[in-house]
Design a protein around this motif. Structure first.
Motif, short mmCIF file in Angstrom:
data_model
loop_
_atom_site.label_atom_id
_atom_site.label_comp_id
_atom_site.label_asym_id
_atom_site.label_seq_id
_atom_site.Cartn_x
_atom_site.Cartn_y
_atom_site.Cartn_z
N GLY A 161 0.49 -1.24 0.24
CA GLY A 161 -0.08 0.41 0.34
C GLY A 161 0.66 1.69 0.12
O GLY A 161 0.46 2.13 0.43
N LEU A 162 1.69 1.16 -1.00
CA LEU A 162 3.13 2.16 -0.89
C LEU A 162 1.40 3.63 -2.02
O LEU A 162 1.59 3.10 -3.20
N ARG A 201 6.31 3.17 5.95
CA ARG A 201 5.90 2.05 5.86
C ARG A 201 6.48 0.51 5.59
O ARG A 201 6.02 -0.37 5.95
N ILE A 202 7.81 0.70 4.91
CA ILE A 202 7.93 -0.17 4.55
C ILE A 202 8.81 -1.18 5.75
O ILE A 202 8.56 -2.06 6.24
N TYR A 203 9.16 0.00 6.44
CA TYR A 203 10.01 -1.19 7.66
C TYR A 203 9.08 -1.54 9.01
O TYR A 203 9.26 -2.48 9.96
N ARG A 204 7.88 -0.96 9.15
CA ARG A 204 7.05 -1.09 10.00
C ARG A 204 6.47 -2.49 9.54
O ARG A 204 6.01 -3.35 10.02
N TYR A 205 6.57 -2.39 7.58
CA TYR A 205 5.64 -3.89 7.58
C TYR A 205 6.88 -4.90 7.83
O TYR A 205 6.59 -6.24 8.32
N ASP A 248 14.20 -2.18 17.69
CA ASP A 248 14.16 -1.04 17.10
C ASP A 248 12.52 -0.09 17.29
O ASP A 248 11.73 0.04 16.44
N ARG A 249 13.54 0.32 18.40
CA ARG A 249 11.85 1.19 18.72
C ARG A 249 11.03 2.00 17.69
O ARG A 249 10.37 2.61 17.20
N THR A 250 12.04 3.10 16.78
CA THR A 250 11.86 3.83 16.54
C THR A 250 12.51 4.32 14.97
O THR A 250 13.78 3.17 14.59
N VAL A 251 11.75 4.28 13.86
CA VAL A 251 12.21 4.38 12.02
C VAL A 251 12.75 5.29 11.72
O VAL A 251 11.85 6.22 12.37
N VAL A 252 13.56 5.31 11.53
CA VAL A 252 14.17 7.08 11.01
C VAL A 252 14.27 6.61 9.15
O VAL A 252 15.22 5.84 8.57
#
Length: 387
Positions: free
Chosen positions: A142-143, A169-173, A266-270
């Motif tokens: 869903g990008l 979104r990619i990392y969260r997946y 992996d708390r935060t995605v940057v």
């Protein structure tokens, strides 16, 4: 006896010949000196986008399920090597629940993710349908801002359009995926090598700003690092060279991207995407991206203590101890800013007209460099404790 250095580097041009003999010992002086004042780390009060830099930024705290930073977050940038995450995901998509791979295939995937190997990316791009890979992943995840490379450059996987928001979104997946898939991707990104397969120094941005734990996938286009090992990165590798002409996604200006996760669990995605003025030296871009990344609000990040100093010289060596010769940890890209946490006396180094026995410890490189190549008013660095 060691002597104090006076002034900045006005006399460098007159001593290039003598210093060249010490290339393998320390480094090679450059003709341009950086400002001699050490830089304190910027605060996280505001995003510090350097002049002339175009940035797309998204920082997502998985603990609170909120963005802490968004700036140009939906703007598409050419992905450079960040797209390799999508190439890997597409290749293993139908291999669940174990996501097992033949040994040769797994080795190729590992080096593509850890060391950003272009040959591996070319293999998956050509084997799995080129632009169709991107179309599939856009639909699956869903990008919103991601698109295959322009029709004029179908073989250039690095021209895939990606935004900072889509990268989050990619990392969260991946982070919410079944454990075998999550470990396949994130396990490799945690083992990101300092030197990429093409000898590019890829530990800028996230790994250049925060202490572990972190996991990163970096991207670059239009730069040769001139550091890390002995050879510069090739400027015309597939997915790297910038053609003439304009496009909806900027394919001309040099790009330097840092993406990944920071903090325990992996708390935060940057995701930080940047474009730089044409002709920008890699050392300046490296420093600009590091300063920008350090200015971000990144929950869970550990910022190592120390003082930031600008450097001068080309091919300056980082050594395991306070002495030249023997093994080398890495070579610094020309003119970068480095973090120093302490200094100690060691082997006397002569780079006429400079003589210095003090060595700086660089915690994020895991080694020492002679203080000669750090811009400072004296042999000892001001405000830096003894190791």
């Amino acid at each position: 006896m060691p002597v104090r250095r006076h002034g900045r580097l006005a006399s460098v041009l007159t001593c290039l010949a003598a210093a060249a003999a010490l290339l393998t010992l320390t480094g090679t002086p450059s003709a341009t000196a950086a400002p001699p004042v050490p830089q304190a780390p910027p605060t996280a009060a505001a995003v510090a986008v350097p002049p002339g830099v175009t940035a797309g930024i998204a920082v997502f705290d998985r603990q609170t399920n909120t963005f802490t930073e968004q700036l140009g977050a939906t703007a598409p940038f050419r992905s450079a090597s960040v797209v390799k995450i999508l190439l890997a995901l597409d290749h293993v998509w139908d291999r669940g629940p174990a996501y097992q791979l033949p040994a040769a295939d797994r080795a190729r995937l590992d080096t593509m993710l850890r060391s950003s190997d272009d040959d591996a990316a070319n293999y998956y791009w050509e084997r799995n349908g080129s632009g169709a890979i991107i179309d599939r992943m856009v639909s699956r995840l869903g990008l919103a801002d991601t698109a295959r490379p322009p029709a004029a450059y179908p073989g250039f996987w690095g021209y895939t359009a990606l935004s900072a928001n889509d990268t989050v979104r990619i990392y969260r997946y991946v982070l919410d995926a079944p454990a075998p898939l999550r470990e396949l991707i994130m396990g490799n990104l945690r083992q990101s090598t300092r030197c990429a397969s093409d000898d590019f120094d890829q530990h800028f941005g996230i790994p250049g700003s925060f202490a572990r734990p972190w996991a990163v996938k970096q991207g670059w286009s239009g730069f040769a690092s001139g550091g890390c090992g002995t050879a510069p990165a090739p400027a015309a590798a597939r997915g790297v060279a910038a053609p003439a002409g304009a496009a909806a996604v900027d394919l001309a200006r040099p790009a330097l991207h840092t993406t990944g996760t920071v903090g325990t669990n992996d708390r935060t995605v940057v995701a930080v995407y940047t474009l730089h003025p044409e002709g920008t030296p890699y050392g300046k871009a490296y420093t600009d991206v590091n300063r920008l990344t350090r200015s971000l609000d990144v929950p869970g990040a550990v910022r190592p203590p120390g003082t930031w100093f600008t450097t001068w010289g080309t091919g300056v060596s980082v050594r395991p101890g306070a002495a030249a010769g023997g093994t080398k940890v890495t070579s610094l890209p020309p003119g970068v800013e480095v973090l120093v946490d302490c200094q100690k006396e060691g082997q006397v180094v002569n780079v006429p007209p400079y003589t210095n026995q003090w060595w700086a410890h660089l915690p994020q490189y895991g080694g020492y460099m002679t203080n000669i190549y750090l811009n400072s008013p004296g042999n000892e660095l001001p405000g830096v404790p003894v190791c």
